[in-house]
Design a protein around this motif. Structure first.
Motif, mmCIF file in Angstrom:
data_model
loop_
_atom_site.group_PDB
_atom_site.id
_atom_site.type_symbol
_atom_site.label_atom_id
_atom_site.label_comp_id
_atom_site.label_asym_id
_atom_site.label_seq_id
_atom_site.Cartn_x
_atom_site.Cartn_y
_atom_site.Cartn_z
ATOM 1 N N THR A 3 -18.488 42.234 62.987
ATOM 2 C CA THR A 3 -20.347 42.957 62.481
ATOM 3 C C THR A 3 -19.959 43.312 64.210
ATOM 4 N N VAL A 4 -19.049 43.626 65.088
ATOM 5 C CA VAL A 4 -18.796 44.071 66.803
ATOM 6 C C VAL A 4 -18.484 45.694 66.174
ATOM 7 N N LYS A 5 -19.492 46.064 66.568
ATOM 8 C CA LYS A 5 -18.707 47.859 66.201
ATOM 9 C C LYS A 5 -17.693 48.150 67.872
ATOM 10 N N PRO A 6 -16.286 49.062 67.337
ATOM 11 C CA PRO A 6 -15.442 49.704 68.237
ATOM 12 C C PRO A 6 -16.566 49.889 69.801
ATOM 13 N N SER A 7 -15.599 49.768 71.068
ATOM 14 C CA SER A 7 -16.087 49.744 72.325
ATOM 15 C C SER A 7 -15.939 50.806 72.325
ATOM 16 N N ALA A 8 -16.475 51.917 73.575
ATOM 17 C CA ALA A 8 -15.746 53.071 73.865
ATOM 18 C C ALA A 8 -14.158 53.357 74.226
ATOM 19 N N GLU A 10 -11.761 51.355 73.575
ATOM 20 C CA GLU A 10 -11.358 50.895 72.004
ATOM 21 C C GLU A 10 -11.452 52.331 70.584
ATOM 22 N N LEU A 11 -12.430 52.829 71.249
ATOM 23 C CA LEU A 11 -12.096 54.652 70.483
ATOM 24 C C LEU A 11 -11.715 56.007 71.124
ATOM 25 N N ALA A 12 -11.310 55.169 72.737
ATOM 26 C CA ALA A 12 -10.562 56.508 73.585
ATOM 27 C C ALA A 12 -9.399 55.903 72.753
ATOM 28 N N GLY A 13 -9.420 55.107 72.910
ATOM 29 C CA GLY A 13 -7.030 54.733 72.340
ATOM 30 C C GLY A 13 -7.182 54.558 71.010
ATOM 31 N N ALA A 14 -8.118 54.813 70.373
ATOM 32 C CA ALA A 14 -7.949 55.093 68.678
ATOM 33 C C ALA A 14 -6.163 55.551 68.181
ATOM 34 N N ASP A 15 -5.818 55.360 67.237
ATOM 35 C CA ASP A 15 -4.693 56.677 66.844
ATOM 36 C C ASP A 15 -5.427 57.117 65.411
ATOM 37 N N GLU A 31 -10.958 63.617 61.442
ATOM 38 C CA GLU A 31 -9.792 62.611 61.704
ATOM 39 C C GLU A 31 -10.667 61.441 61.612
ATOM 40 N N VAL A 32 -9.731 60.377 60.931
ATOM 41 C CA VAL A 32 -10.376 59.197 60.980
ATOM 42 C C VAL A 32 -9.394 58.040 61.580
ATOM 43 N N ALA A 33 -9.903 56.878 62.439
ATOM 44 C CA ALA A 33 -9.696 56.376 62.674
ATOM 45 C C ALA A 33 -9.358 54.834 61.951
ATOM 46 N N GLU A 34 -8.497 53.459 62.201
ATOM 47 C CA GLU A 34 -9.548 52.417 61.668
ATOM 48 C C GLU A 34 -9.056 51.641 63.016
ATOM 49 N N ILE A 35 -10.516 50.892 63.675
ATOM 50 C CA ILE A 35 -10.169 50.036 63.657
ATOM 51 C C ILE A 35 -10.922 48.131 63.642
ATOM 52 N N THR A 51 -18.331 60.409 67.615
ATOM 53 C CA THR A 51 -17.475 59.567 66.638
ATOM 54 C C THR A 51 -18.401 58.568 65.292
ATOM 55 N N LEU A 52 -18.030 59.235 64.042
ATOM 56 C CA LEU A 52 -19.602 58.590 63.089
ATOM 57 C C LEU A 52 -18.748 56.927 63.015
ATOM 58 N N VAL A 53 -18.900 55.905 62.963
ATOM 59 C CA VAL A 53 -18.582 54.360 62.781
ATOM 60 C C VAL A 53 -19.292 53.875 61.765
ATOM 61 N N VAL A 54 -18.446 53.963 60.829
ATOM 62 C CA VAL A 54 -19.082 52.969 59.873
ATOM 63 C C VAL A 54 -17.802 51.456 59.054
ATOM 64 N N GLN A 55 -19.001 50.470 58.400
ATOM 65 C CA GLN A 55 -17.410 49.765 57.806
ATOM 66 C C GLN A 55 -16.810 50.334 57.096
ATOM 67 N N ALA A 56 -15.277 49.975 57.427
ATOM 68 C CA ALA A 56 -14.071 50.620 56.558
ATOM 69 C C ALA A 56 -14.460 50.394 54.910
ATOM 70 N N GLN A 57 -15.336 49.513 54.410
ATOM 71 C CA GLN A 57 -15.704 48.997 52.521
ATOM 72 C C GLN A 57 -16.242 50.478 52.202
ATOM 73 N N THR A 58 -17.702 50.798 52.880
ATOM 74 C CA THR A 58 -19.062 52.216 52.604
ATOM 75 C C THR A 58 -17.930 52.887 52.441
ATOM 76 N N PHE A 59 -17.137 53.413 54.146
ATOM 77 C CA PHE A 59 -15.832 54.546 53.268
ATOM 78 C C PHE A 59 -15.575 54.684 52.332
#
Length: 71
Positions: A3-8, A10-15, A31-35, A51-59
């Motif tokens: 339930t903890v969204k990715p930090s800034a 984590e987003l900066a280092g995301a693939d 572009e899409v990344a999974e964290i 960056t829009l961050v949503v639960q992977a199940q929702t996406f």
């Protein structure tokens, strides 16, 4: 499920990868990344765009609806 969204950091280092649903003309790219359990989406033309961050199940449910022609 995390339930903890990715930090800034984590987003900066995301693939991020270009979505297969992006337009071929280069002007409509997402572009899409999974964290962990999160799907992170951004405009590929602007790498430091918001960056829009949503639960992977929702996406995944949204993608399924698009594939089925409901959206």
């Amino acid at each position: 499920m995390s339930t903890v969204k990715p930090s800034a950091e984590e987003l900066a280092g995301a693939d991020f990868r270009k979505s297969s649903y992006s337009g071929g003309g280069g002007n409509e790219c997402v572009e899409v990344a999974e964290i962990r359990t999160w799907a992170c989406l951004r405009d590929s033309k602007i790498h430091d765009s918001p960056t829009l961050v949503v639960q992977a199940q929702t996406f995944a449910a949204v993608v399924d609806a698009v594939r089925a022609g409901h959206l």
